[in-house]
Design a protein around this motif. Structure first.
Motif, PDB file in Angstrom:
ATOM      1  N   GLN A 133       0.839  -1.205   0.000  1.00  0.00           N
ATOM      2  CA  GLN A 133       0.000   0.000   0.000  1.00  0.00           C
ATOM      3  C   GLN A 133       0.870   1.251   0.000  1.00  0.00           C
ATOM      4  OE1 GLN A 133      -2.217  -0.858   3.562  1.00  0.00           O
ATOM      5  NE2 GLN A 133      -3.975  -1.662   2.426  1.00  0.00           N
ATOM      6  N   PHE A 134       1.896   1.236   0.838  1.00  0.00           N
ATOM      7  CA  PHE A 134       2.823   2.363   0.887  1.00  0.00           C
ATOM      8  C   PHE A 134       3.451   2.593  -0.487  1.00  0.00           C
ATOM      9  CE2 PHE A 134       7.280   3.633   1.096  1.00  0.00           C
ATOM     10  CZ  PHE A 134       7.166   4.893   1.669  1.00  0.00           C
ATOM     11  N   SER A 135       3.889   1.526  -1.121  1.00  0.00           N
ATOM     12  CA  SER A 135       4.538   1.638  -2.423  1.00  0.00           C
ATOM     13  C   SER A 135       3.585   2.217  -3.464  1.00  0.00           C
ATOM     14  CB  SER A 135       5.055   0.267  -2.872  1.00  0.00           C
ATOM     15  OG  SER A 135       5.777   0.369  -4.065  1.00  0.00           O
ATOM     16  N   VAL A 136       2.353   1.735  -3.492  1.00  0.00           N
ATOM     17  CA  VAL A 136       1.372   2.249  -4.456  1.00  0.00           C
ATOM     18  C   VAL A 136       1.106   3.728  -4.199  1.00  0.00           C
ATOM     19  CG1 VAL A 136      -1.058   2.140  -5.158  1.00  0.00           C
ATOM     20  CG2 VAL A 136       0.284   0.039  -4.956  1.00  0.00           C
ATOM     21  N   LEU A 137       0.878   4.096  -2.946  1.00  0.00           N
ATOM     22  CA  LEU A 137       0.618   5.505  -2.631  1.00  0.00           C
ATOM     23  C   LEU A 137       1.817   6.382  -2.977  1.00  0.00           C
ATOM     24  CD1 LEU A 137      -1.269   5.111   0.767  1.00  0.00           C
ATOM     25  CD2 LEU A 137      -2.260   5.768  -1.447  1.00  0.00           C
ATOM     26  N   ALA A 138       3.015   5.894  -2.705  1.00  0.00           N
ATOM     27  CA  ALA A 138       4.223   6.666  -3.018  1.00  0.00           C
ATOM     28  C   ALA A 138       4.367   6.857  -4.524  1.00  0.00           C
ATOM     29  CB  ALA A 138       5.459   5.975  -2.441  1.00  0.00           C
ATOM     30  N   LEU A 194       1.734   0.285 -12.332  1.00  0.00           N
ATOM     31  CA  LEU A 194       1.853   0.169 -10.870  1.00  0.00           C
ATOM     32  C   LEU A 194       2.181  -1.267 -10.479  1.00  0.00           C
ATOM     33  CD1 LEU A 194      -1.090   2.351  -9.529  1.00  0.00           C
ATOM     34  CD2 LEU A 194       1.334   2.629  -8.970  1.00  0.00           C
ATOM     35  N   ALA A 195       1.522  -2.221 -11.102  1.00  0.00           N
ATOM     36  CA  ALA A 195       1.779  -3.631 -10.801  1.00  0.00           C
ATOM     37  C   ALA A 195       3.244  -3.970 -11.067  1.00  0.00           C
ATOM     38  CB  ALA A 195       0.857  -4.534 -11.621  1.00  0.00           C
ATOM     39  N   ARG A 196       3.789  -3.499 -12.185  1.00  0.00           N
ATOM     40  CA  ARG A 196       5.200  -3.766 -12.489  1.00  0.00           C
ATOM     41  C   ARG A 196       6.117  -3.124 -11.456  1.00  0.00           C
ATOM     42  NH1 ARG A 196       2.868  -3.662 -17.379  1.00  0.00           N
ATOM     43  NH2 ARG A 196       3.016  -1.438 -17.740  1.00  0.00           N
ATOM     44  N   LEU A 197       5.798  -1.905 -11.044  1.00  0.00           N
ATOM     45  CA  LEU A 197       6.634  -1.200 -10.067  1.00  0.00           C
ATOM     46  C   LEU A 197       6.600  -1.857  -8.692  1.00  0.00           C
ATOM     47  CD1 LEU A 197       5.735   2.468 -11.060  1.00  0.00           C
ATOM     48  CD2 LEU A 197       7.980   1.365 -11.331  1.00  0.00           C
ATOM     49  N   VAL A 198       5.453  -2.385  -8.320  1.00  0.00           N
ATOM     50  CA  VAL A 198       5.265  -2.974  -6.995  1.00  0.00           C
ATOM     51  C   VAL A 198       5.582  -4.478  -7.000  1.00  0.00           C
ATOM     52  CG1 VAL A 198       3.559  -3.270  -5.124  1.00  0.00           C
ATOM     53  CG2 VAL A 198       3.596  -1.170  -6.429  1.00  0.00           C
ATOM     54  N   LEU A 199       5.825  -5.030  -8.180  1.00  0.00           N
ATOM     55  CA  LEU A 199       6.183  -6.442  -8.346  1.00  0.00           C
ATOM     56  C   LEU A 199       5.039  -7.397  -8.001  1.00  0.00           C
ATOM     57  CD1 LEU A 199       9.827  -6.421  -6.917  1.00  0.00           C
ATOM     58  CD2 LEU A 199       9.091  -6.096  -9.288  1.00  0.00           C
ATOM     59  N   ILE A 200       3.844  -7.050  -8.474  1.00  0.00           N
ATOM     60  CA  ILE A 200       2.703  -7.954  -8.327  1.00  0.00           C
ATOM     61  C   ILE A 200       2.010  -8.087  -9.676  1.00  0.00           C
ATOM     62  CG2 ILE A 200       2.365  -7.483  -5.869  1.00  0.00           C
ATOM     63  CD1 ILE A 200       0.014  -5.687  -6.586  1.00  0.00           C
ATOM     64  N   ARG A 201       1.137  -9.060  -9.791  1.00  0.00           N
ATOM     65  CA  ARG A 201       0.391  -9.271 -11.031  1.00  0.00           C
ATOM     66  C   ARG A 201      -0.669  -8.180 -11.174  1.00  0.00           C
ATOM     67  NH1 ARG A 201       0.883 -14.854  -9.194  1.00  0.00           N
ATOM     68  NH2 ARG A 201       2.349 -15.876 -10.584  1.00  0.00           N
ATOM     69  N   PRO A 202      -1.017  -7.846 -12.411  1.00  0.00           N
ATOM     70  CA  PRO A 202      -2.064  -6.824 -12.616  1.00  0.00           C
ATOM     71  C   PRO A 202      -3.376  -7.142 -11.894  1.00  0.00           C
ATOM     72  CG  PRO A 202      -0.916  -7.233 -14.671  1.00  0.00           C
ATOM     73  CD  PRO A 202      -0.413  -8.265 -13.678  1.00  0.00           C
ATOM     74  N   GLN A 203      -3.754  -8.426 -11.849  1.00  0.00           N
ATOM     75  CA  GLN A 203      -4.988  -8.796 -11.150  1.00  0.00           C
ATOM     76  C   GLN A 203      -4.881  -8.467  -9.662  1.00  0.00           C
ATOM     77  OE1 GLN A 203      -3.064 -10.667 -13.066  1.00  0.00           O
ATOM     78  NE2 GLN A 203      -4.277 -11.805 -14.552  1.00  0.00           N
ATOM     79  N   SER A 204      -3.713  -8.711  -9.086  1.00  0.00           N
ATOM     80  CA  SER A 204      -3.508  -8.390  -7.675  1.00  0.00           C
ATOM     81  C   SER A 204      -3.535  -6.888  -7.447  1.00  0.00           C
ATOM     82  CB  SER A 204      -2.181  -8.976  -7.178  1.00  0.00           C
ATOM     83  OG  SER A 204      -2.187 -10.385  -7.290  1.00  0.00           O
ATOM     84  N   MET A 205      -3.056  -6.125  -8.428  1.00  0.00           N
ATOM     85  CA  MET A 205      -3.085  -4.669  -8.300  1.00  0.00           C
ATOM     86  C   MET A 205      -4.521  -4.176  -8.285  1.00  0.00           C
ATOM     87  SD  MET A 205      -1.688  -1.804  -7.770  1.00  0.00           S
ATOM     88  CE  MET A 205       0.019  -2.318  -7.802  1.00  0.00           C
ATOM     89  N   THR A 252      -7.096  -5.677  -7.075  1.00  0.00           N
ATOM     90  CA  THR A 252      -7.584  -5.945  -5.716  1.00  0.00           C
ATOM     91  C   THR A 252      -7.004  -4.930  -4.730  1.00  0.00           C
ATOM     92  OG1 THR A 252      -7.783  -8.298  -6.206  1.00  0.00           O
ATOM     93  CG2 THR A 252      -7.687  -7.677  -3.876  1.00  0.00           C
ATOM     94  N   LEU A 253      -5.701  -4.682  -4.839  1.00  0.00           N
ATOM     95  CA  LEU A 253      -5.040  -3.739  -3.937  1.00  0.00           C
ATOM     96  C   LEU A 253      -5.603  -2.331  -4.095  1.00  0.00           C
ATOM     97  CD1 LEU A 253      -2.869  -3.053  -1.856  1.00  0.00           C
ATOM     98  CD2 LEU A 253      -1.189  -3.052  -3.707  1.00  0.00           C
ATOM     99  N   LEU A 254      -5.815  -1.889  -5.333  1.00  0.00           N
ATOM    100  CA  LEU A 254      -6.394  -0.565  -5.552  1.00  0.00           C
ATOM    101  C   LEU A 254      -7.821  -0.493  -5.015  1.00  0.00           C
ATOM    102  CD1 LEU A 254      -5.038   0.279  -9.119  1.00  0.00           C
ATOM    103  CD2 LEU A 254      -4.338   1.313  -6.939  1.00  0.00           C
ATOM    104  N   GLY A 255      -8.561  -1.578  -5.135  1.00  0.00           N
ATOM    105  CA  GLY A 255      -9.906  -1.628  -4.567  1.00  0.00           C
ATOM    106  C   GLY A 255      -9.888  -1.468  -3.059  1.00  0.00           C
ATOM    107  N   ARG A 308     -10.795   6.050  -7.523  1.00  0.00           N
ATOM    108  CA  ARG A 308     -10.718   5.451  -8.856  1.00  0.00           C
ATOM    109  C   ARG A 308     -11.881   5.950  -9.693  1.00  0.00           C
ATOM    110  NH1 ARG A 308      -9.759  -0.750  -8.721  1.00  0.00           N
ATOM    111  NH2 ARG A 308      -8.578  -0.279 -10.588  1.00  0.00           N
ATOM    112  N   THR A 309     -11.563   6.408 -10.886  1.00  0.00           N
ATOM    113  CA  THR A 309     -12.615   6.825 -11.806  1.00  0.00           C
ATOM    114  C   THR A 309     -12.945   5.651 -12.712  1.00  0.00           C
ATOM    115  OG1 THR A 309     -11.029   7.661 -13.412  1.00  0.00           O
ATOM    116  CG2 THR A 309     -11.866   9.236 -11.800  1.00  0.00           C
TER     117      THR A 309
END
Length: 156
Positions: free
Chosen positions: A43-48, A61-72, A74-77, A87-88
């Protein structure tokens, strides 16, 4: 006692093993420090990243945080549900955009002194030159590892 069929090795002689050990210690401490601010490292990484570059899409964001797009997704949700990002909805021909809310910026501002203290404590035994050199070398190793994986991969 069975005889060893391989040469005796000292795991401390392997850089990768040392990196894993350092990573475990840092991860535990970083998680505990951020938990005091109701954040996880991801969460910190995404917000930063979003604070620094508001136009980032979820794939980047998923590439930067090292997670799969599907996981991103969920995390953004989860971050949206917590009121830390907005989120728009995606519209025809446009991707869904995500922005850090005032509450998200406030959470990051509250965590910033602890993050900086963590960084200082982690690298206090190093000169600025050594810290920068190690950081550059580890980034080089990370880029090579990610290239081997095809650019991203879910990290635990």
């Amino acid at each position: 006692m069975p005889e060893a069929t391989h040469p005796a090795v000292n795991p401390d002689d392997f850089l990768g093993y040392t990196i894993v050990r350092v990573g475990h210690v840092l991860s535990r401490r970083f998680e505990a420090m951020l938990a005091a601010h109701a954040l996880t490292p991801r969460q910190f990484s995404v917000l930063a990243h979003l604070s620094r570059d508001p136009g980032l899409g979820s794939g980047e964001l998923a590439r930067l945080v090292l997670i799969r797009p599907q996981s991103m997704g969920t995390l953004l949700g989860e971050l949206a549900e917590a009121g830390l990002v907005m989120r728009t909805p995606a519209s025809r021909g446009k991707r869904r955009s995500t922005a850090v809310t005032d509450a998200g910026h406030a959470r990051m501002a509250a965590a910033a002194p602890a993050v900086m203290a963590f960084e200082y404590a982690t690298t206090a035994s190093l000169s600025a030159e050594s810290r920068d050199e190690i950081n550059a070398l580890l980034k080089k190793v990370l880029r090579a590892l990610l290239a081997d994986e095809g650019g991203s991969g879910e990290s635990s």
